[in-house]
Design an enzyme around this catalytic site. Structure first.
Site, PDB file in Angstrom:
ATOM      1  CG  PHE A  71     -33.138 -28.810 -81.224  1.00  0.00           C
ATOM      2  CD1 PHE A  71     -31.961 -28.284 -81.659  1.00  0.00           C
ATOM      3  CD2 PHE A  71     -34.474 -28.752 -81.976  1.00  0.00           C
ATOM      4  CE1 PHE A  71     -31.857 -27.313 -82.895  1.00  0.00           C
ATOM      5  CE2 PHE A  71     -34.431 -27.905 -82.905  1.00  0.00           C
ATOM      6  CZ  PHE A  71     -33.312 -27.172 -83.399  1.00  0.00           C
ATOM      7  N   PRO A  77     -31.560 -20.779 -72.776  1.00  0.00           N
ATOM      8  CG  PRO A  77     -31.710 -19.349 -70.998  1.00  0.00           C
ATOM      9  CD  PRO A  77     -31.135 -20.736 -71.216  1.00  0.00           C
ATOM     10  CE1 TYR A 102     -27.544 -27.309 -90.160  1.00  0.00           C
ATOM     11  CE2 TYR A 102     -25.665 -28.436 -89.543  1.00  0.00           C
ATOM     12  CZ  TYR A 102     -27.174 -28.130 -89.582  1.00  0.00           C
ATOM     13  OH  TYR A 102     -27.916 -29.198 -89.120  1.00  0.00           O
ATOM     14  N   GLY A 125     -30.077 -27.743 -76.205  1.00  0.00           N
ATOM     15  CA  GLY A 125     -30.542 -26.544 -76.338  1.00  0.00           C
ATOM     16  C   GLY A 125     -32.089 -26.333 -76.179  1.00  0.00           C
TER      17      GLY A 125
HETATM   18  N1  LIG Z   1     -31.474 -32.688 -88.860  1.00  0.00           N
HETATM   19  C1  LIG Z   1     -31.920 -31.864 -88.420  1.00  0.00           C
HETATM   20  O1  LIG Z   1     -32.897 -31.160 -88.944  1.00  0.00           O
HETATM   21  C2  LIG Z   1     -31.366 -30.819 -87.526  1.00  0.00           C
HETATM   22  C3  LIG Z   1     -31.668 -29.753 -86.873  1.00  0.00           C
HETATM   23  C4  LIG Z   1     -30.903 -28.908 -86.010  1.00  0.00           C
HETATM   24  C5  LIG Z   1     -29.591 -29.479 -85.634  1.00  0.00           C
HETATM   25  N2  LIG Z   1     -29.083 -30.566 -86.412  1.00  0.00           N
HETATM   26  C6  LIG Z   1     -27.975 -30.983 -85.857  1.00  0.00           C
HETATM   27  O2  LIG Z   1     -28.001 -31.283 -84.484  1.00  0.00           O
HETATM   28  C7  LIG Z   1     -26.678 -30.414 -83.746  1.00  0.00           C
HETATM   29  C8  LIG Z   1     -26.988 -30.508 -82.363  1.00  0.00           C
HETATM   30  O3  LIG Z   1     -28.309 -29.258 -82.619  1.00  0.00           O
HETATM   31  P1  LIG Z   1     -28.065 -27.765 -81.909  1.00  0.00           P
HETATM   32  O4  LIG Z   1     -26.751 -27.410 -82.029  1.00  0.00           O
HETATM   33  O5  LIG Z   1     -29.213 -26.779 -82.517  1.00  0.00           O
HETATM   34  O6  LIG Z   1     -28.428 -27.936 -80.334  1.00  0.00           O
HETATM   35  P2  LIG Z   1     -27.947 -28.491 -79.297  1.00  0.00           P
HETATM   36  O7  LIG Z   1     -26.841 -29.029 -79.123  1.00  0.00           O
HETATM   37  O8  LIG Z   1     -29.030 -28.946 -78.351  1.00  0.00           O
HETATM   38  O9  LIG Z   1     -27.843 -27.097 -78.277  1.00  0.00           O
HETATM   39  C9  LIG Z   1     -27.168 -25.996 -78.915  1.00  0.00           C
HETATM   40  C10 LIG Z   1     -27.279 -24.742 -78.015  1.00  0.00           C
HETATM   41  O10 LIG Z   1     -26.950 -25.069 -76.415  1.00  0.00           O
HETATM   42  C11 LIG Z   1     -25.960 -24.231 -76.145  1.00  0.00           C
HETATM   43  N3  LIG Z   1     -25.107 -25.186 -75.404  1.00  0.00           N
HETATM   44  C12 LIG Z   1     -24.365 -26.128 -76.012  1.00  0.00           C
HETATM   45  N4  LIG Z   1     -23.483 -26.926 -74.983  1.00  0.00           N
HETATM   46  C13 LIG Z   1     -23.937 -26.154 -73.884  1.00  0.00           C
HETATM   47  C14 LIG Z   1     -23.485 -26.358 -72.473  1.00  0.00           C
HETATM   48  N5  LIG Z   1     -22.543 -27.492 -72.251  1.00  0.00           N
HETATM   49  N6  LIG Z   1     -23.980 -25.557 -71.771  1.00  0.00           N
HETATM   50  C15 LIG Z   1     -24.900 -24.465 -71.967  1.00  0.00           C
HETATM   51  N7  LIG Z   1     -25.300 -24.143 -73.062  1.00  0.00           N
HETATM   52  C16 LIG Z   1     -24.828 -25.039 -74.244  1.00  0.00           C
HETATM   53  C17 LIG Z   1     -25.393 -23.567 -77.498  1.00  0.00           C
HETATM   54  O11 LIG Z   1     -24.787 -22.455 -77.266  1.00  0.00           O
HETATM   55  P3  LIG Z   1     -23.135 -22.130 -77.105  1.00  0.00           P
HETATM   56  O12 LIG Z   1     -22.726 -22.061 -78.900  1.00  0.00           O
HETATM   57  O13 LIG Z   1     -23.158 -20.711 -76.547  1.00  0.00           O
HETATM   58  O14 LIG Z   1     -22.706 -23.086 -76.558  1.00  0.00           O
HETATM   59  C18 LIG Z   1     -26.443 -23.387 -78.353  1.00  0.00           C
HETATM   60  O15 LIG Z   1     -27.288 -22.604 -78.002  1.00  0.00           O
HETATM   61  C19 LIG Z   1     -26.530 -29.288 -84.700  1.00  0.00           C
HETATM   62  O16 LIG Z   1     -25.476 -28.657 -84.490  1.00  0.00           O
HETATM   63  C20 LIG Z   1     -26.663 -29.826 -86.215  1.00  0.00           C
HETATM   64  O17 LIG Z   1     -25.590 -30.431 -86.464  1.00  0.00           O
HETATM   65  C21 LIG Z   1     -29.945 -31.285 -87.136  1.00  0.00           C
END
Ligand SMILES: NC(=O)c1ccc[n+]([C@@H]2O[C@H](COP(=O)([O-])OP(=O)(O)OC[C@H]3O[C@@H](n4cnc5c(N)ncnc54)[C@H](OP(=O)(O)O)[C@@H]3O)[C@@H](O)[C@H]2O)c1
Length: 322
Positions: free
Chosen positions: A229, A236, A75, A232
């Protein structure tokens, strides 16, 4: 943070303990954690995210009781690294902080994704994470396997050689506990025959239910299921394949309104209701979103609301225990 039963709105101070705790092996964590991927910005964002803002998010997360942070050495953006930001923001680390990393995919220094590491290359990836985080060993390491998300095109190839290599590093004391990511149920079974597995990290959420049966399988074995996710998928600009998923938006919005909550909070609360072994690692670069996400751990959905939300997409063979 509680729901005021008279006004039916979320009030008070958020705390990551509100959703309860889980054991990753001998490590106790709050179920509401934090994902560090978004701190550095995503490849399609032209401007680097603010370093100070990322550090503020991490420190606020710990203040709010977050003691489970998900990260990886891969990352990074040209000018930012999630591991380095964690190290800078949080050292000296709180005693109860559990940092989960993942190894397997490699990225060159210019950010190009390289093929999956060979088993004999995993040691160097583990050591890289230890160096960047400034620790003596890693708390939890996921073998991040498939490249496809939400079950699309995943093949039940053997993970034995790679997971076996990590099991040796665990025996050598470089890793305390092992997890596995982007896998199918048979790969979890295979991994568990090699060494104890404390967590599975796959894409999953209210409208991304391909792994329902895997969630249940993890629960049966006392393995944490850690969805990514979960928020996310509906945001959008989050850059997820296929764009934001608008399935059930009206229903999610109605449930959110009833609690004075946001749709992101309802999505997080739904995943946490899915089982005591289900954790949350929402990712954000915003303190406001972080606070909102942590507060979602206190959001209790009614049986009727859960039934409505459960029915938004067909369950994929899950028993939907409550
Ligand atoms: N094992 C794997 O293959 C894998 C793959 C992907 C991710 N991951 C891990 O999983 C974690 C979670 O995934 P992720 O960060 O991609 O997705 P997520 O937590 O589902 O969503 C993140 C997205 O949503 C927005 N967001 C977050 N909180 C929000 C809220 N309260 N209101 C509106 N929008 C919000 C964020 O934008 P803002 O920054 O503007 O808030 C970002 O665009 C990652 O950080 C990573 O550590 C693991």
């Amino acid at each position: 943070m509680t729901t005021d039963t008279k006004t039916n709105t979320m009030t008070g101070t958020a705390d990551a303990a509100a959703a309860g705790t889980w054991q990753l092996g001998d490590l106790t964590i709050n179920r509401m954690g934090f994902g560090a991927m978004r701190l550095v910005g995503m490849p399609w964002e032209k401007t680097p995210r603010s370093r100070d803002a990322a550090i503020a998010v991490l420190r606020r997360a710990v203040e709010l009781g977050v003691n489970h942070i998900d990260t990886a050495a891969f990352y990074f953006a040209p000018l930012r690294s999630s591991n380095e930001l964690i190290s800078t923001a949080l050292q000296p680390y709180p005693d109860d902080l559990v940092i989960t990393t993942k190894v397997g995919p490699a990225r060159s220094r210019d950010g190009e994704m390289a093929p999956m590491a060979r088993p004999d290359q995993l040691r160097a990836q583990v050591e890289e994470n230890i160096r960047q985080l400034g620790r003596d060993h890693l708390d939890v390491v996921n073998l991040r396997w498939g490249t496809s998300m939400a079950g699309q095109g995943r093949e039940p190839e053997s993970v034995a050689e790679h997971f076996g290599a990590l099991a040796e590093l665990r025996e050598a004391g470089l890793i305390r506990h092992l997890g596995i990511s982007n896998i199918l149920p048979e790969q979890l079974t295979e991994a568990m025959s090699i060494a104890p597995v404390v967590c599975v990290q796959n894409q999953y959420g209210l409208t991304s239910r391909e792994d329902d049966a895997l969630v249940d399988l993890c629960g049966e074995h006392g393995v944490a299921f850690v969805p990514f996710f979960a928020v996310g998928a509906a945001v959008p600009g989050a850059g997820l394949v296929g764009g934001p998923d608008e399935t059930g938006q009206a229903e999610v919005a109605a449930v959110a309104r009833a609690h004075g909550a946001t749709e992101a909070q309802v999505r997080l609360a739904w995943t946490l209701h899915r089982g005591a072994h289900v954790l949350a690692i929402p990712g954000t670069g915003s303190v406001a979103h972080l606070e909102e996400n942590v507060a979602a751990g206190a959001l209790r959905l009614s049986e009727d609301e859960l039934a409505l939300l459960d029915g938004l997409v067909p369950a994929a063979g899950a028993s939907m225990p409550r």
